[in-house]
Structure formats: structure tokens, C-alpha cells
Scaffold this active site. Structure first.
Site, short mmCIF file in Angstrom:
data_model
loop_
_atom_site.label_atom_id
_atom_site.label_comp_id
_atom_site.label_asym_id
_atom_site.label_seq_id
_atom_site.Cartn_x
_atom_site.Cartn_y
_atom_site.Cartn_z
N ARG A 61 0.84 -1.19 0.00
CA ARG A 61 0.00 0.00 0.00
C ARG A 61 0.88 1.24 0.00
NH1 ARG A 61 -3.75 -1.95 5.09
NH2 ARG A 61 -4.58 -3.85 4.13
N ASP A 118 0.73 5.62 0.75
CA ASP A 118 -0.06 6.69 1.35
C ASP A 118 -0.51 7.67 0.27
OD1 ASP A 118 0.53 5.57 3.82
OD2 ASP A 118 2.30 6.82 4.12
N ARG A 147 8.46 8.46 6.09
CA ARG A 147 8.28 9.90 6.41
C ARG A 147 8.76 10.22 7.82
NH1 ARG A 147 2.38 11.63 3.89
NH2 ARG A 147 2.59 10.54 1.91
#
Length: 205
Positions: free
Chosen positions: A50, A52, A198
Site C-alpha cells: 500500500r 499513502d 516519512r
């Protein structure tokens, strides 16, 4: 029924991420709509991981099972025709064995996080880099990054809603490389948790 491996690139800006969600358009949904448009089948497209919202892909792997037989090149071209004008491109399609799984067959995932370390505003890299006007000590950042490689509990660096079963992961690579004003953070691991890259980049900065 044939299983097809798809290699995809996309600009993640208009999407809520890879996975189908209630709060917006997704890359997975766009691909499934394209498959249905060319063969009339409602199929599930499975991704290697997946992403973001706002994350881009250079070569993300996915797979799907389609009853109608396609020459791989024609499947690629047909999907691309129905994906326009969305910023999603199928780079290649190939027939693979039934036991191939884009997610579980993946041995490594690579991520690039780019910082533009300059005073000037971004023009060409809007949405593709984090502009930081103050000087960064990239040698110190790289040295600190090496403390994060290996197997660790990465609880600190994952989102509170992360669905990973365990925060213990093995990070194979975390390099900080400067080329002029561009600072690239290169990450490689078997799996990466929600917001992990991040959060690690923010901590290094």
C-alpha cells in the site's frame, strides 16, 4: 483463467493511496475499473504494497486473475487506453504462475524520499520533494541513518493506525545522498510500515 503480473507507475497526487477507500479515488480502483472496461470482469487487483496519499510509484508490482485470455502486450495497451487521462501507466504485463502473489512474493521494496535543500521555491518538483531552505548536514544524517538499519522495533516511526502485526522490522538500507541541492533518502526493506519512511526522514532532519 490466467494470472497477470502488472508493473505500474503513477503520480499519487490525485489519489488517497493505493488501496480502495471511501474517502477518495485510489490507484487500485482505477486499475480495477480499467480491467472491467476491457473484459467486462469485476476482478481484484492486488498490489505489492500500500502507499499513502500523495506517494508516487516508479515500478510498483501488482497482479490480477482474468478469465479472458490476453496477449500481455495487448492487455497493457488496453489498460493504458482506459486509464487515460489518469496519471497511471501500466509499464508491462506478463503471464505468471498461479502461485505468484504481488504482495507475498515480493522480496524487497525500495523507496526514494527527496528533499530539495534550497532557498528558491519549487517549480518542477512541486509534490515530488520536500523543500527545506536551511542547510542540512547530510553527512551527519547519513551517519545517524546507519543506526536504524538492521532489525529493530520501529514503533516510534509508524502511524498510530498502522495495521502491521508487529513493529519489529529489518531495514536493509537507509542512505542519505546529496547531489547539489537534491538530498535523496534511499530505503530498502522486505516491508515498510505506514508512515515509517516519512517519520524516519523527519527524525533525521
Amino acid at each position: 483463467m490466467s494470472r497477470y503480473k502488472l508493473t505500474i507507475e503513477y503520480d499519487g497526487a490525485p489519489f488517497c493511496g493505493w488501496q480502495i477507500q471511501d474517502n477518495g479515488a485510489s490507484v487500485q480502483g482505477a486499475l480495477e475499473d480499467a480491467v472491467k472496461a476491457i473484459c467486462g470482469e469485476q476482478v481484484r487487483v492486488y498490489g505489492a504494497g500500500r502507499t499513502d496519499a500523495g506517494v508516487h510509484a516508479l515500478a510498483q508490482v501488482a497482479h490480477c486473475d482474468i478469465a479472458k485470455h490476453f496477449v500481455p502486450g495487448r492487455l497493457r495497451d488496453g489498460l493504458n487506453a482506459h486509464l487515460r487521462p489518469l496519471p497511471v501507466g501500466v509499464l508491462s504485463a506478463e503471464i505468471v504462475p498461479d502461485n505468484f502473489d504481488a504482495r507475498f512474493s515480493a522480496r524487497r521494496r525500495h523507496y526514494l524520499y527527496r528533499i530539495s535543500n534550497r532557498r528558491a521555491n519549487l517549480a518542477l518538483d512541486i509534490g515530488r520533494a520536500w523543500r527545506l531552505p536551511r542547510p542540512l548536514d547530510t553527512d551527519a544524517m547519513h551517519a545517524a541513518a546507519q543506526r536504524m538499519t538492521g532489525k529493530h522495533d520501529f514503533t516510534t516511526f509508524r502511524d498510530s493506525e498502522c495495521q502491521a502485526r508487529s513493529p519489529e522490522k529489518t531495514l536493509d538500507q537507509l542512505d542519505v545522498v546529496r547531489d547539489g541541492d537534491a538530498v535523496d533518502i534511499l530505503t530498502s526493506a522486505r516491508s515498510i510500515m505506514h508512515w515509517q519512511v516519512r517519520s524516519m526522514v523527519g527524525s533525521l532532519v
